[in-house]
Design a protein around this motif. Sequence first.
Motif, PDB file in Angstrom:
ATOM      1  N   GLU A   6       0.827  -1.190   0.000  1.00 29.98           N
ATOM      2  CA  GLU A   6       0.000   0.000   0.000  1.00 29.98           C
ATOM      3  C   GLU A   6       0.869   1.251   0.000  1.00 29.98           C
ATOM      4  OE1 GLU A   6      -2.047  -2.875   3.016  1.00 29.98           O
ATOM      5  OE2 GLU A   6      -0.027  -2.157   2.566  1.00 29.98           O
ATOM      6  N   SER A   7       0.309   2.318  -0.537  1.00 31.21           N
ATOM      7  CA  SER A   7       0.974   3.626  -0.481  1.00 31.21           C
ATOM      8  C   SER A   7      -0.087   4.706  -0.580  1.00 31.21           C
ATOM      9  CB  SER A   7       1.990   3.764  -1.613  1.00 31.21           C
ATOM     10  OG  SER A   7       1.359   3.692  -2.873  1.00 31.21           O
ATOM     11  N   GLY A   9      -0.859   7.030   1.931  1.00 26.94           N
ATOM     12  CA  GLY A   9      -1.362   7.579   3.176  1.00 26.94           C
ATOM     13  C   GLY A   9      -0.688   8.894   3.523  1.00 26.94           C
ATOM     14  N   LEU A  20      -5.286   6.257  -2.024  1.00 24.87           N
ATOM     15  CA  LEU A  20      -4.427   5.134  -1.652  1.00 24.87           C
ATOM     16  C   LEU A  20      -4.259   4.201  -2.845  1.00 24.87           C
ATOM     17  CD1 LEU A  20      -5.882   4.209   1.855  1.00 24.87           C
ATOM     18  CD2 LEU A  20      -4.201   5.965   1.253  1.00 24.87           C
ATOM     19  N   CYS A  22      -2.632   0.217  -4.057  1.00 26.73           N
ATOM     20  CA  CYS A  22      -2.244  -1.122  -3.598  1.00 26.73           C
ATOM     21  C   CYS A  22      -1.740  -1.914  -4.799  1.00 26.73           C
ATOM     22  CB  CYS A  22      -3.432  -1.826  -2.957  1.00 26.73           C
ATOM     23  SG  CYS A  22      -3.153  -3.571  -2.584  1.00 26.73           S
ATOM     24  N   MET A  93      -5.112   3.025  10.275  1.00 29.94           N
ATOM     25  CA  MET A  93      -4.205   2.337   9.362  1.00 29.94           C
ATOM     26  C   MET A  93      -5.082   1.659   8.313  1.00 29.94           C
ATOM     27  SD  MET A  93      -0.968   1.725   8.828  1.00 29.94           S
ATOM     28  CE  MET A  93      -0.024   1.681  10.368  1.00 29.94           C
ATOM     29  N   TYR A  95      -5.502  -0.963   5.182  1.00 31.49           N
ATOM     30  CA  TYR A  95      -4.904  -2.177   4.662  1.00 31.49           C
ATOM     31  C   TYR A  95      -5.585  -2.607   3.367  1.00 31.49           C
ATOM     32  CZ  TYR A  95      -3.117  -2.679   9.435  1.00 31.49           C
ATOM     33  OH  TYR A  95      -2.496  -2.482  10.639  1.00 31.49           O
ATOM     34  N   THR A 121      -1.034   1.450   5.394  1.00 38.47           N
ATOM     35  CA  THR A 121      -0.570   2.824   5.218  1.00 38.47           C
ATOM     36  C   THR A 121      -1.427   3.715   6.107  1.00 38.47           C
ATOM     37  OG1 THR A 121      -0.067   4.558   3.580  1.00 38.47           O
ATOM     38  CG2 THR A 121      -2.059   3.266   3.190  1.00 38.47           C
ATOM     39  N   GLN A 122      -0.780   4.607   6.849  1.00 36.29           N
ATOM     40  CA  GLN A 122      -1.474   5.407   7.865  1.00 36.29           C
ATOM     41  C   GLN A 122      -2.152   6.622   7.242  1.00 36.29           C
ATOM     42  OE1 GLN A 122      -1.866   4.814  11.219  1.00 36.29           O
ATOM     43  NE2 GLN A 122      -3.135   6.668  11.309  1.00 36.29           N
TER      44      GLN A 122
END
Length: 127
Positions: A6-7, A9, A20, A22, A93, A95, A121-122
């Motif tokens: 994931e990216s 955030g 986001l 994935c 978070m 997912y 990713t937060q």
Amino acid sequence: QVQLLESGGGSVKAGGSLRLSCKSPNYIITRYYAMAWFRQGPGKEREGVAYMDRNDYANYGVSVTGRFTVSKDITQGTLYLEMNNLKPEDTAMYYCAAARNYIDVPRQLLPGDYSDWGQGTQVTVSS
């Protein structure tokens, strides 16, 4: 072995937007039956946010309907979650998860039937 990545955030103010992404480095996403986004806030259980299957059928959690949109780009091998009008309660978070088999509608936003997961990713939304 990394299953999903994931990216996207970050920290935003209420009313803001984030997207986001994935990716699946080890498995072609078209071979998954379905993929989904889940989130887990501090002290909370993991919550299903959005689901999309190989036929592009989408299903959303009640708290995000109308604000979040799930999509995928097969050519990029990527699942996306577009999040608009973010609220502080969206802080969690996030997912990405994927399933290789069919999931009944009542279970699509429950984590139990998903075999592959990312590290998360937060997302932090301030008021």
